[in-house]
Enzyme design. Structure first.
Site, PDB file in Angstrom:
ATOM      1  N   GLU A  32      29.852  38.169   9.509  1.00  0.00           N
ATOM      2  CA  GLU A  32      29.005  38.378   8.319  1.00  0.00           C
ATOM      3  C   GLU A  32      27.631  37.813   8.605  1.00  0.00           C
ATOM      4  O   GLU A  32      27.372  37.328   9.714  1.00  0.00           O
ATOM      5  CB  GLU A  32      29.640  37.700   7.095  1.00  0.00           C
ATOM      6  CG  GLU A  32      29.881  36.214   7.287  1.00  0.00           C
ATOM      7  CD  GLU A  32      30.704  35.566   6.173  1.00  0.00           C
ATOM      8  OE1 GLU A  32      30.692  36.049   5.045  1.00  0.00           O
ATOM      9  OE2 GLU A  32      31.340  34.534   6.473  1.00  0.00           O
ATOM     10  N   LEU A  73      33.446  35.158   3.879  1.00  0.00           N
ATOM     11  CA  LEU A  73      33.468  34.877   2.453  1.00  0.00           C
ATOM     12  C   LEU A  73      33.746  36.184   1.696  1.00  0.00           C
ATOM     13  O   LEU A  73      33.194  37.231   2.043  1.00  0.00           O
ATOM     14  CB  LEU A  73      32.131  34.289   1.991  1.00  0.00           C
ATOM     15  CG  LEU A  73      32.181  33.838   0.535  1.00  0.00           C
ATOM     16  CD1 LEU A  73      32.964  32.541   0.412  1.00  0.00           C
ATOM     17  CD2 LEU A  73      30.792  33.669  -0.046  1.00  0.00           C
ATOM     18  N   LYS A  99      34.369  28.744  -0.298  1.00  0.00           N
ATOM     19  CA  LYS A  99      32.909  28.633  -0.363  1.00  0.00           C
ATOM     20  C   LYS A  99      32.480  27.165  -0.386  1.00  0.00           C
ATOM     21  O   LYS A  99      32.142  26.616  -1.436  1.00  0.00           O
ATOM     22  CB  LYS A  99      32.397  29.398  -1.593  1.00  0.00           C
ATOM     23  CG  LYS A  99      30.916  29.699  -1.557  1.00  0.00           C
ATOM     24  CD  LYS A  99      30.573  30.745  -2.590  1.00  0.00           C
ATOM     25  CE  LYS A  99      29.084  30.904  -2.809  1.00  0.00           C
ATOM     26  NZ  LYS A  99      28.331  31.309  -1.635  1.00  0.00           N
ATOM     27  N   TYR A 159      30.817  25.597  -3.925  1.00  0.00           N
ATOM     28  CA  TYR A 159      29.694  25.999  -4.763  1.00  0.00           C
ATOM     29  C   TYR A 159      29.782  27.464  -5.133  1.00  0.00           C
ATOM     30  O   TYR A 159      30.572  28.213  -4.574  1.00  0.00           O
ATOM     31  CB  TYR A 159      28.362  25.678  -4.065  1.00  0.00           C
ATOM     32  CG  TYR A 159      27.977  26.613  -2.933  1.00  0.00           C
ATOM     33  CD1 TYR A 159      28.655  26.594  -1.725  1.00  0.00           C
ATOM     34  CD2 TYR A 159      26.942  27.531  -3.086  1.00  0.00           C
ATOM     35  CE1 TYR A 159      28.297  27.458  -0.695  1.00  0.00           C
ATOM     36  CE2 TYR A 159      26.573  28.394  -2.061  1.00  0.00           C
ATOM     37  CZ  TYR A 159      27.259  28.346  -0.865  1.00  0.00           C
ATOM     38  OH  TYR A 159      26.913  29.203   0.146  1.00  0.00           O
TER      39      TYR A 159
HETATM   40  N1  PMP Z   1      28.972  35.415   3.150  1.00  0.00           N
HETATM   41  C1  PMP Z   1      28.445  34.176   3.164  1.00  0.00           C
HETATM   42  C2  PMP Z   1      28.650  33.326   4.364  1.00  0.00           C
HETATM   43  C3  PMP Z   1      27.698  33.707   2.075  1.00  0.00           C
HETATM   44  O1  PMP Z   1      27.175  32.471   2.096  1.00  0.00           O
HETATM   45  C4  PMP Z   1      27.489  34.557   0.965  1.00  0.00           C
HETATM   46  C5  PMP Z   1      26.660  34.121  -0.218  1.00  0.00           C
HETATM   47  N2  PMP Z   1      26.969  32.891  -0.687  1.00  0.00           N
HETATM   48  C6  PMP Z   1      28.058  35.834   0.994  1.00  0.00           C
HETATM   49  C7  PMP Z   1      28.795  36.233   2.094  1.00  0.00           C
HETATM   50  C8  PMP Z   1      27.896  36.786  -0.169  1.00  0.00           C
HETATM   51  O2  PMP Z   1      28.703  36.413  -1.249  1.00  0.00           O
HETATM   52  P1  PMP Z   1      28.283  36.741  -2.745  1.00  0.00           P
HETATM   53  O3  PMP Z   1      28.128  38.232  -2.812  1.00  0.00           O
HETATM   54  O4  PMP Z   1      29.430  36.280  -3.557  1.00  0.00           O
HETATM   55  O5  PMP Z   1      27.016  36.027  -3.011  1.00  0.00           O
END
Ligand code: PMP
Length: 286
Positions: free
Chosen positions: A182, A206, A150, A33
């Site tokens: 994270e 991620l 993701k 996603y």
């Molecule tokens: N880490 C994780 C585990 C996440 O789910 C997300 C957001 N989907 C992020 C980091 C941040 O990623 P982004 O800045 O691309 O939203």
């Protein structure tokens, strides 16, 4: 209001949209996603999300449901049809289904499922939560080893959020082998003596689209950045901390495991980065 959503080539009222019960996203969490934010009716960093989506699909040997231009058109049409000024566009691609349940992947020419919907979030940029800052707890990171992809395997992050809520907090940071990976749905940072510290990219986290943009903007603003592993104890002793994500931009963190950071209010670097990020992103939105 009934939203108009997109399912496999059709724009439909949300009440009429259907996906097969045999869809591998539903049965195996075999889906990826993206969440793209919308400000002033425009998409923030669409390009970054499209590139990461392609990478997630490639890593899982999943077919692309359509090309980037078509994706952009679907995003824009949904934003328009639903009158979104501030909010999010959620996109999910699953490996589809060949009409049964089998651990073995269906044939490579099986049509992937593509679903998109919008979430209207007035006040997303001017968020009271960001003015207050987030209180977080730390919990064990027991997720799988390919967090760089993701996928929709979000049960543990969802449980982590619930653990935080039960503890009277807003979110959780995940810790593996003594080091913060994270947040449940964001990348994690602390600031000590003016230096921003965050974990380097690997399969453990991620690769946040917001992370990339914020680190670039911080470097342009002559801020000092160090990408290295860090412990939750270091973060607790920090002057300030924050998280980044497409849905919350730069979110100040004011408390970790009951320990207030600085004076317990959002720190100057987090506030400044939020401003810069919102400002630059609005200018570059499409
Ligand atoms: N880490 C994780 C585990 C996440 O789910 C997300 C957001 N989907 C992020 C980091 C941040 O990623 P982004 O800045 O691309 O939203």
């Amino acid at each position: 209001m009934t939203r108009t959503v997109y399912v496999n080539g059709e724009y439909l009222p949300e009440t009429e949209a259907k996906v097969s019960i045999f869809d591998r996203g539903f049965l195996f969490a075999d889906a990826v996603y993206e969440v793209t934010s919308v400000l002033d009716g425009k998409l923030i960093d669409f390009e970054g999300h499209a590139v990461r989506l392609k990478r997630s699909l490639d890593e899982l040997e999943m077919a692309e449901p359509c090309n980037k231009d078509e994706l952009l058109e679907i995003h824009r049409k949904l934003v328009e049809l639903n009158g979104i000024e501030e909010g999010l566009v959620y996109l999910q691609v699953s490996r589809g289904s060949d009409g049964d349940r089998d651990f073995v992947f269906p044939p490579a020419d099986t049509q992937p499922s593509l679903v998109l919907f919008t979430q209207n979030k007035p006040g997303l940029a001017d968020s009271p939560a960001a003015q207050k800052g987030a209180k977080i707890i730390s919990i064990d990171d027991i997720r799988w080893g390919r967090r760089d992809i993701k996928t929709v395997q979000l049960l543990y992050p969802s449980m982590g959020k619930m653990m935080a809520k039960k503890a009277g907090c807003d979110d959780a940071w995940l810790v593996e082998d003594g080091y913060v990976t994270e947040g449940t749905s964001n990348n994690a940072y602390f600031v000590k003596n003016g230096k921003i510290v965050t974990r380097p990219l690997s399969n453990d986290i991620l690769h946040g689209i917001t992370r990339k943009a914020v680190l670039r903007m911080a470097a342009e603003a002559q801020m000092e950045i160090e990408e290295r592993l860090f412990t939750i104890d270091e973060a607790k002793k920090a002057d300030e901390a924050f998280t980044t994500s497409a849905s919350a931009f730069v979110m100040p963190v004011v408390e970790i495991d009951g320990v207030a950071l600085g004076d317990g209010t959002p720190g100057p670097i987090a506030k400044r980065l939020r401003e810069i990020y919102l400002d630059e992103s609005r200018k570059a939105a499409i």
